[in-house]
Design an enzyme around this catalytic site. Sequence first.
Site, PDB file in Angstrom:
ATOM      1  CD  GLU A   1      -9.103 -17.180   0.957  1.00 15.18           C
ATOM      2  OE1 GLU A   1      -8.675 -18.263   1.383  1.00 15.18           O
ATOM      3  OE2 GLU A   1      -8.418 -16.148   0.961  1.00 15.18           O
TER       4      GLU A   1
ATOM      5  CB  CYS B   1     -13.851  -7.749   3.088  1.00 10.77           C
ATOM      6  SG  CYS B   1     -12.475  -7.616   1.939  1.00 10.77           S
TER       7      CYS B   1
ATOM      8  CB  CYS C   1      -5.952 -10.213  -8.921  1.00  9.94           C
ATOM      9  SG  CYS C   1      -6.130  -8.432  -9.188  1.00  9.94           S
TER      10      CYS C   1
ATOM     11  CB  CYS D   1      -0.369  -5.006  -6.091  1.00  5.78           C
ATOM     12  SG  CYS D   1      -1.591  -3.997  -6.933  1.00  5.78           S
TER      13      CYS D   1
ATOM     14  CB  CYS E   1      -1.497  -7.828  -3.270  1.00  8.53           C
ATOM     15  SG  CYS E   1      -3.142  -8.569  -3.127  1.00  8.53           S
TER      16      CYS E   1
ATOM     17  CD  GLU F   1      -9.216  -2.889  -9.799  1.00  7.22           C
ATOM     18  OE1 GLU F   1      -8.410  -2.789  -8.868  1.00  7.22           O
ATOM     19  OE2 GLU F   1     -10.196  -2.131  -9.925  1.00  7.22           O
TER      20      GLU F   1
ATOM     21  CG  HIS G   1      -0.396   1.239  -1.817  1.00  8.88           C
ATOM     22  ND1 HIS G   1      -0.827   1.202  -0.516  1.00  8.88           N
ATOM     23  CD2 HIS G   1      -1.160   0.344  -2.488  1.00  8.88           C
ATOM     24  CE1 HIS G   1      -1.803   0.297  -0.404  1.00  8.88           C
ATOM     25  NE2 HIS G   1      -2.027  -0.215  -1.583  1.00  8.88           N
TER      26      HIS G   1
ATOM     27  CB  CYS H   1      -5.694  -5.603   3.375  1.00  9.09           C
ATOM     28  SG  CYS H   1      -7.064  -4.580   3.705  1.00  9.09           S
TER      29      CYS H   1
END
Length: 346
Positions: free
Chosen positions: A94, A107, A114, A118, A121, A166, A222, A339
Amino acid sequence: MEVKKKDIRALTKEQLREFFVKQGDKAFRGNQVYEWLWQKSAYSFEDMTNISLETRQMLEANFVINHIKVDQMQRSADGTIKNAVRLHDDLIVESVLIPTATRTTACVSSQVGCSLDCRFCATSRLKRMRNLNPDEIYDQVVAIDNESRLYHNRSLSNIVFMGMGEPLMNYNNVLKAIDKITSPEGLGMSPKRIVVSTSGVPKMIKKMADDKVKFKLAVSLHSAIDEIRTSIMPFNATFPLNDLREALQYWYAATKNRITYEYVVWDAINDKRKDAEALVEFCKFAPSKVNLIEYNPIDDGEFQQASSKAIDMYVSVLEANNITVTVRRSRGKDIDAACGQLANKS
Ligand code: SAH
Protein backbone atom coordinates in the site's frame (compact mmCIF):
# COMPACT_ATOMS: atom_id res chain seq x y z
CA MET A 1 11.38 -24.20 -24.10
CA GLU A 2 10.24 -20.64 -23.46
CA VAL A 3 13.03 -18.31 -22.42
CA LYS A 4 12.25 -16.34 -19.27
CA LYS A 5 12.41 -12.71 -20.30
CA LYS A 6 14.38 -10.30 -18.11
CA ASP A 7 12.88 -7.24 -16.43
CA ILE A 8 14.43 -4.45 -18.48
CA ARG A 9 14.06 -1.98 -15.61
CA ALA A 10 16.48 -4.02 -13.52
CA LEU A 11 19.25 -2.79 -15.87
CA THR A 12 21.25 0.34 -15.17
CA LYS A 13 21.65 2.90 -17.92
CA GLU A 14 25.19 1.67 -18.51
CA GLN A 15 24.02 -1.94 -18.84
CA LEU A 16 21.35 -0.88 -21.34
CA ARG A 17 23.95 1.01 -23.39
CA GLU A 18 26.21 -2.07 -23.35
CA PHE A 19 23.30 -4.27 -24.41
CA PHE A 20 22.74 -2.15 -27.52
CA VAL A 21 26.43 -2.10 -28.38
CA LYS A 22 26.47 -5.93 -28.18
CA GLN A 23 23.49 -5.96 -30.55
CA GLY A 24 25.57 -3.96 -33.04
CA ASP A 25 23.55 -0.80 -32.38
CA LYS A 26 24.66 2.53 -30.94
CA ALA A 27 25.10 3.01 -27.19
CA PHE A 28 22.93 6.10 -27.54
CA ARG A 29 19.92 3.82 -28.23
CA GLY A 30 20.29 2.73 -24.58
CA ASN A 31 19.84 6.34 -23.47
CA GLN A 32 16.66 6.68 -25.52
CA VAL A 33 15.13 3.49 -24.13
CA TYR A 34 16.20 4.44 -20.60
CA GLU A 35 14.41 7.76 -20.96
CA TRP A 36 11.22 5.97 -22.05
CA LEU A 37 11.44 3.57 -19.15
CA TRP A 38 12.08 6.10 -16.39
CA GLN A 39 11.31 9.69 -17.36
CA LYS A 40 8.30 8.81 -19.50
CA SER A 41 7.19 5.73 -17.52
CA ALA A 42 6.40 3.74 -20.69
CA TYR A 43 4.30 0.65 -20.09
CA SER A 44 5.15 -1.09 -23.37
CA PHE A 45 7.85 -1.13 -26.01
CA GLU A 46 5.20 -0.11 -28.52
CA ASP A 47 4.99 3.32 -26.86
CA MET A 48 8.64 4.05 -27.69
CA THR A 49 7.85 5.93 -30.87
CA ASN A 50 11.34 7.18 -31.68
CA ILE A 51 12.72 3.61 -31.68
CA SER A 52 12.47 1.57 -34.90
CA LEU A 53 9.89 -1.18 -35.15
CA GLU A 54 12.62 -3.77 -35.59
CA THR A 55 14.38 -2.67 -32.39
CA ARG A 56 11.12 -2.61 -30.47
CA GLN A 57 10.40 -6.18 -31.59
CA MET A 58 13.90 -7.26 -30.55
CA LEU A 59 13.33 -5.70 -27.11
CA GLU A 60 9.94 -7.38 -26.84
CA ALA A 61 11.59 -10.76 -27.54
CA ASN A 62 14.21 -10.26 -24.82
CA PHE A 63 12.57 -8.28 -22.04
CA VAL A 64 9.42 -7.48 -20.10
CA ILE A 65 8.51 -4.15 -18.51
CA ASN A 66 7.17 -4.98 -15.05
CA HIS A 67 4.96 -2.20 -13.86
CA ILE A 68 2.95 -2.00 -10.68
CA LYS A 69 -0.80 -1.74 -11.05
CA VAL A 70 -2.95 0.35 -8.74
CA ASP A 71 -5.59 -2.28 -7.98
CA GLN A 72 -7.76 -0.23 -5.74
CA MET A 73 -7.78 3.44 -4.83
CA GLN A 74 -9.64 4.70 -1.77
CA ARG A 75 -10.24 8.38 -1.07
CA SER A 76 -10.72 9.67 2.45
CA ALA A 77 -13.01 12.53 3.44
CA ASP A 78 -9.86 14.58 4.23
CA GLY A 79 -8.41 14.14 0.71
CA THR A 80 -5.98 11.35 1.63
CA ILE A 81 -5.76 8.63 -1.01
CA LYS A 82 -4.67 5.05 -0.35
CA ASN A 83 -3.50 2.82 -3.20
CA ALA A 84 -3.45 -0.94 -3.01
CA VAL A 85 -0.65 -1.71 -5.41
CA ARG A 86 -0.39 -5.06 -7.19
CA LEU A 87 3.13 -6.24 -8.01
CA HIS A 88 4.08 -8.44 -10.96
CA ASP A 89 3.92 -11.56 -8.75
CA ASP A 90 0.46 -10.58 -7.44
CA LEU A 91 1.66 -9.54 -3.98
CA ILE A 92 0.11 -6.30 -2.72
CA VAL A 93 1.60 -3.29 -0.92
CA GLU A 94 0.00 0.00 0.00
CA SER A 95 1.00 3.61 -0.53
CA VAL A 96 -0.68 6.81 0.55
CA LEU A 97 -1.06 10.35 -0.80
CA ILE A 98 -1.33 12.91 2.00
CA PRO A 99 -2.42 16.43 0.96
CA THR A 100 -2.03 19.54 3.12
CA ALA A 101 -2.68 23.18 2.22
CA THR A 102 0.73 23.57 0.60
CA ARG A 103 2.12 20.08 0.00
CA THR A 104 1.40 16.65 -1.35
CA THR A 105 3.34 13.92 0.40
CA ALA A 106 3.69 10.34 -0.82
CA CYS A 107 4.06 7.71 1.88
CA VAL A 108 5.59 4.67 0.19
CA SER A 109 6.32 1.06 1.09
CA SER A 110 9.76 -0.53 0.91
CA GLN A 111 8.95 -4.19 1.64
CA VAL A 112 6.02 -6.56 1.28
CA GLY A 113 5.19 -7.06 4.96
CA CYS A 114 7.91 -6.35 7.53
CA SER A 115 10.54 -8.38 9.35
CA LEU A 116 10.36 -6.25 12.49
CA ASP A 117 7.96 -6.82 15.32
CA CYS A 118 6.69 -3.45 16.64
CA ARG A 119 3.70 -4.53 18.69
CA PHE A 120 1.58 -1.45 17.91
CA CYS A 121 1.94 -1.66 14.12
CA ALA A 122 -0.50 -3.51 11.84
CA THR A 123 2.16 -4.19 9.19
CA SER A 124 4.27 -6.19 11.64
CA ARG A 125 1.52 -8.81 11.70
CA LEU A 126 2.16 -9.59 8.06
CA LYS A 127 5.07 -11.87 7.35
CA ARG A 128 7.90 -10.24 5.44
CA MET A 129 7.43 -11.73 2.01
CA ARG A 130 10.12 -9.94 0.05
CA ASN A 131 11.93 -6.68 -0.57
CA LEU A 132 10.56 -4.31 -3.17
CA ASN A 133 12.71 -3.71 -6.25
CA PRO A 134 13.85 -0.16 -7.01
CA ASP A 135 11.34 0.15 -9.86
CA GLU A 136 8.48 -0.98 -7.60
CA ILE A 137 9.32 1.79 -5.16
CA TYR A 138 9.74 4.33 -7.95
CA ASP A 139 6.41 3.36 -9.52
CA GLN A 140 4.53 3.99 -6.28
CA VAL A 141 5.90 7.54 -6.34
CA VAL A 142 4.95 8.05 -10.00
CA ALA A 143 1.41 6.76 -9.33
CA ILE A 144 0.99 9.22 -6.47
CA ASP A 145 2.46 12.08 -8.49
CA ASN A 146 -0.15 11.38 -11.19
CA GLU A 147 -2.96 11.27 -8.62
CA SER A 148 -1.73 14.50 -7.09
CA ARG A 149 -1.91 16.23 -10.49
CA LEU A 150 -5.32 14.77 -11.18
CA TYR A 151 -7.05 15.36 -7.86
CA HIS A 152 -5.09 18.25 -6.33
CA ASN A 153 -3.84 20.10 -9.43
CA ARG A 154 -0.21 20.07 -8.37
CA SER A 155 2.73 17.72 -8.51
CA LEU A 156 4.06 15.68 -5.66
CA SER A 157 6.26 17.72 -3.31
CA ASN A 158 7.52 15.31 -0.62
CA ILE A 159 8.15 11.61 -0.04
CA VAL A 160 8.28 9.71 3.24
CA PHE A 161 9.39 6.09 3.52
CA MET A 162 6.84 5.39 6.21
CA GLY A 163 4.65 2.82 4.46
CA MET A 164 5.03 -0.91 4.86
CA GLY A 165 8.41 -2.35 5.73
CA GLU A 166 11.72 -1.25 7.20
CA PRO A 167 13.60 0.74 4.53
CA LEU A 168 17.01 0.09 6.07
CA MET A 169 16.42 -3.66 5.78
CA ASN A 170 16.12 -3.10 2.01
CA TYR A 171 18.81 -0.47 1.87
CA ASN A 172 20.32 -1.05 -1.59
CA ASN A 173 17.00 -1.01 -3.39
CA VAL A 174 15.72 2.02 -1.45
CA LEU A 175 18.90 3.89 -2.35
CA LYS A 176 18.60 2.95 -6.02
CA ALA A 177 14.96 4.10 -6.03
CA ILE A 178 15.93 7.42 -4.42
CA ASP A 179 18.69 7.86 -6.99
CA LYS A 180 16.08 7.53 -9.75
CA ILE A 181 13.59 9.79 -7.97
CA THR A 182 16.17 12.54 -7.52
CA SER A 183 17.91 12.16 -10.87
CA PRO A 184 17.02 14.61 -13.65
CA GLU A 185 16.53 11.45 -15.75
CA GLY A 186 13.85 10.35 -13.30
CA LEU A 187 11.62 12.76 -11.38
CA GLY A 188 14.29 15.32 -10.52
CA MET A 189 13.07 15.76 -6.94
CA SER A 190 15.30 17.29 -4.31
CA PRO A 191 16.60 14.75 -1.76
CA LYS A 192 15.83 17.34 0.92
CA ARG A 193 12.15 16.57 0.32
CA ILE A 194 12.61 12.88 1.08
CA VAL A 195 12.50 11.35 4.56
CA VAL A 196 13.60 7.80 5.28
CA SER A 197 12.04 6.56 8.48
CA THR A 198 13.65 3.72 10.40
CA SER A 199 12.89 1.88 13.56
CA GLY A 200 16.63 2.25 14.17
CA VAL A 201 19.12 -0.21 12.69
CA PRO A 202 22.47 1.16 13.97
CA LYS A 203 24.76 -0.51 11.43
CA MET A 204 22.69 0.77 8.52
CA ILE A 205 22.45 4.31 9.93
CA LYS A 206 26.26 4.37 9.96
CA LYS A 207 26.35 3.01 6.41
CA MET A 208 24.00 5.81 5.29
CA ALA A 209 26.34 8.34 6.88
CA ASP A 210 29.34 6.77 5.10
CA ASP A 211 27.41 6.86 1.83
CA LYS A 212 26.84 10.62 2.38
CA VAL A 213 23.16 10.41 1.53
CA LYS A 214 21.35 13.72 1.10
CA PHE A 215 17.86 12.78 2.25
CA LYS A 216 16.53 13.26 5.78
CA LEU A 217 16.43 10.73 8.56
CA ALA A 218 13.57 10.00 10.95
CA VAL A 219 13.81 7.47 13.77
CA SER A 220 10.80 5.81 15.35
CA LEU A 221 11.90 6.09 18.94
CA HIS A 222 8.72 5.79 21.06
CA SER A 223 10.75 5.35 24.24
CA ALA A 224 14.22 6.41 25.35
CA ILE A 225 14.24 3.77 28.11
CA ASP A 226 15.56 0.37 27.00
CA GLU A 227 13.22 -1.75 29.08
CA ILE A 228 10.12 0.02 27.81
CA ARG A 229 11.30 0.23 24.21
CA THR A 230 12.08 -3.51 24.20
CA SER A 231 8.60 -4.28 25.53
CA ILE A 232 6.92 -2.45 22.62
CA MET A 233 9.60 -2.94 19.95
CA PRO A 234 11.19 -6.30 20.81
CA PHE A 235 14.06 -5.96 18.30
CA ASN A 236 15.40 -3.23 20.62
CA ALA A 237 16.90 -6.11 22.61
CA THR A 238 19.20 -6.73 19.61
CA PHE A 239 19.80 -3.03 18.82
CA PRO A 240 19.70 -1.32 22.21
CA LEU A 241 19.49 2.45 22.67
CA ASN A 242 23.21 2.83 23.33
CA ASP A 243 24.04 1.42 19.89
CA LEU A 244 21.34 3.55 18.30
CA ARG A 245 22.60 6.69 20.04
CA GLU A 246 26.16 6.01 18.93
CA ALA A 247 25.01 5.48 15.31
CA LEU A 248 22.99 8.72 15.38
CA GLN A 249 25.96 10.69 16.68
CA TYR A 250 28.00 9.22 13.84
CA TRP A 251 25.23 10.20 11.38
CA TYR A 252 25.13 13.78 12.62
CA ALA A 253 28.93 14.16 12.61
CA ALA A 254 29.08 12.98 8.99
CA THR A 255 26.00 14.69 7.52
CA LYS A 256 25.19 17.63 9.81
CA ASN A 257 21.57 16.71 9.23
CA ARG A 258 19.40 16.88 12.27
CA ILE A 259 17.31 13.87 13.21
CA THR A 260 13.55 13.69 13.64
CA TYR A 261 12.26 11.38 16.36
CA GLU A 262 8.80 9.96 15.85
CA TYR A 263 7.13 9.27 19.11
CA VAL A 264 3.70 8.04 20.17
CA VAL A 265 2.65 8.58 23.78
CA TRP A 266 0.58 5.68 25.11
CA ASP A 267 -1.48 5.43 28.21
CA ALA A 268 0.36 3.64 31.08
CA ILE A 269 3.30 2.78 28.80
CA ASN A 270 5.37 5.93 28.31
CA ASP A 271 3.17 8.76 29.63
CA LYS A 272 5.15 9.66 32.79
CA ARG A 273 7.45 12.60 33.41
CA LYS A 274 10.44 10.24 33.67
CA ASP A 275 9.67 9.08 30.09
CA ALA A 276 9.68 12.66 28.81
CA GLU A 277 12.89 13.38 30.72
CA ALA A 278 14.59 10.32 29.22
CA LEU A 279 13.57 11.60 25.77
CA VAL A 280 15.12 14.99 26.55
CA GLU A 281 18.39 13.28 27.50
CA PHE A 282 18.35 11.23 24.30
CA CYS A 283 17.72 14.35 22.23
CA LYS A 284 20.85 15.96 23.65
CA PHE A 285 23.17 13.48 21.90
CA ALA A 286 22.63 15.01 18.45
CA PRO A 287 20.61 17.96 17.12
CA SER A 288 17.08 16.69 16.71
CA LYS A 289 13.41 17.48 16.85
CA VAL A 290 10.45 15.47 18.05
CA ASN A 291 7.19 14.69 16.27
CA LEU A 292 4.60 13.49 18.73
CA ILE A 293 2.34 11.38 16.55
CA GLU A 294 -1.18 10.32 17.22
CA TYR A 295 -1.79 6.62 17.87
CA ASN A 296 -3.93 4.86 15.30
CA PRO A 297 -5.62 1.94 16.98
CA ILE A 298 -5.11 -1.39 15.27
CA ASP A 299 -8.07 -3.11 16.85
CA ASP A 300 -7.12 -5.03 19.96
CA GLY A 301 -7.25 -2.28 22.56
CA GLU A 302 -3.89 -3.17 24.12
CA PHE A 303 -2.43 0.21 23.22
CA GLN A 304 -4.35 3.39 23.98
CA GLN A 305 -3.40 6.92 23.03
CA ALA A 306 -2.36 8.87 26.16
CA SER A 307 -4.50 11.71 27.51
CA SER A 308 -4.02 15.21 26.14
CA LYS A 309 -2.67 16.10 29.57
CA ALA A 310 0.19 13.64 29.05
CA ILE A 311 0.89 15.05 25.57
CA ASP A 312 0.91 18.59 27.03
CA MET A 313 3.35 17.42 29.70
CA TYR A 314 5.71 16.08 26.99
CA VAL A 315 5.46 19.35 25.05
CA SER A 316 6.27 21.47 28.07
CA VAL A 317 9.19 19.27 29.23
CA LEU A 318 10.69 19.27 25.71
CA GLU A 319 10.17 22.99 25.18
CA ALA A 320 11.65 23.81 28.58
CA ASN A 321 14.79 22.10 27.29
CA ASN A 322 14.75 23.97 23.97
CA ILE A 323 13.86 20.92 21.91
CA THR A 324 11.58 21.57 18.93
CA VAL A 325 8.40 19.55 19.19
CA THR A 326 5.33 19.28 16.98
CA VAL A 327 2.13 17.41 17.64
CA ARG A 328 1.00 15.59 14.51
CA ARG A 329 -2.56 14.64 13.71
CA SER A 330 -3.16 11.57 11.60
CA ARG A 331 -4.82 11.68 8.21
CA GLY A 332 -6.91 9.15 6.33
CA LYS A 333 -7.97 7.15 9.37
CA ASP A 334 -11.39 6.40 7.87
CA ILE A 335 -9.73 4.35 5.11
CA ASP A 336 -7.05 2.69 7.31
CA ALA A 337 -4.37 4.79 5.60
CA ALA A 338 -2.78 6.28 8.72
CA CYS A 339 0.64 5.33 10.17
CA GLY A 340 0.75 1.73 11.27
CA GLN A 341 -2.59 0.84 9.72
CA LEU A 342 -1.29 -0.50 6.42
CA ALA A 343 -2.10 -4.20 6.40
CA ASN A 344 -3.82 -5.01 3.10
CA LYS A 345 -7.23 -5.16 4.73
CA SER A 346 -9.23 -4.11 1.73
N1 SAH B 1 9.75 0.78 9.58
C1 SAH B 1 9.84 2.20 9.50
C2 SAH B 1 8.81 2.87 8.64
C3 SAH B 1 7.37 2.38 8.74
S1 SAH B 1 6.41 2.86 10.13
C4 SAH B 1 9.84 2.79 10.90
O1 SAH B 1 9.65 2.06 11.85
O2 SAH B 1 10.06 3.99 11.05
C5 SAH B 1 6.12 4.57 10.01
C6 SAH B 1 5.82 5.23 11.36
O3 SAH B 1 4.52 4.85 11.86
C7 SAH B 1 6.81 4.84 12.44
O4 SAH B 1 7.18 5.95 13.19
C8 SAH B 1 6.00 3.88 13.29
O5 SAH B 1 6.51 3.76 14.58
C9 SAH B 1 4.64 4.52 13.24
N2 SAH B 1 3.54 3.64 13.62
C10 SAH B 1 3.46 2.31 13.50
N3 SAH B 1 2.27 1.85 13.94
C11 SAH B 1 1.58 2.94 14.36
C12 SAH B 1 0.27 3.14 14.87
N4 SAH B 1 -0.56 2.14 15.06
N5 SAH B 1 -0.11 4.41 15.17
C13 SAH B 1 0.72 5.46 14.94
N6 SAH B 1 1.96 5.33 14.44
C14 SAH B 1 2.38 4.09 14.15
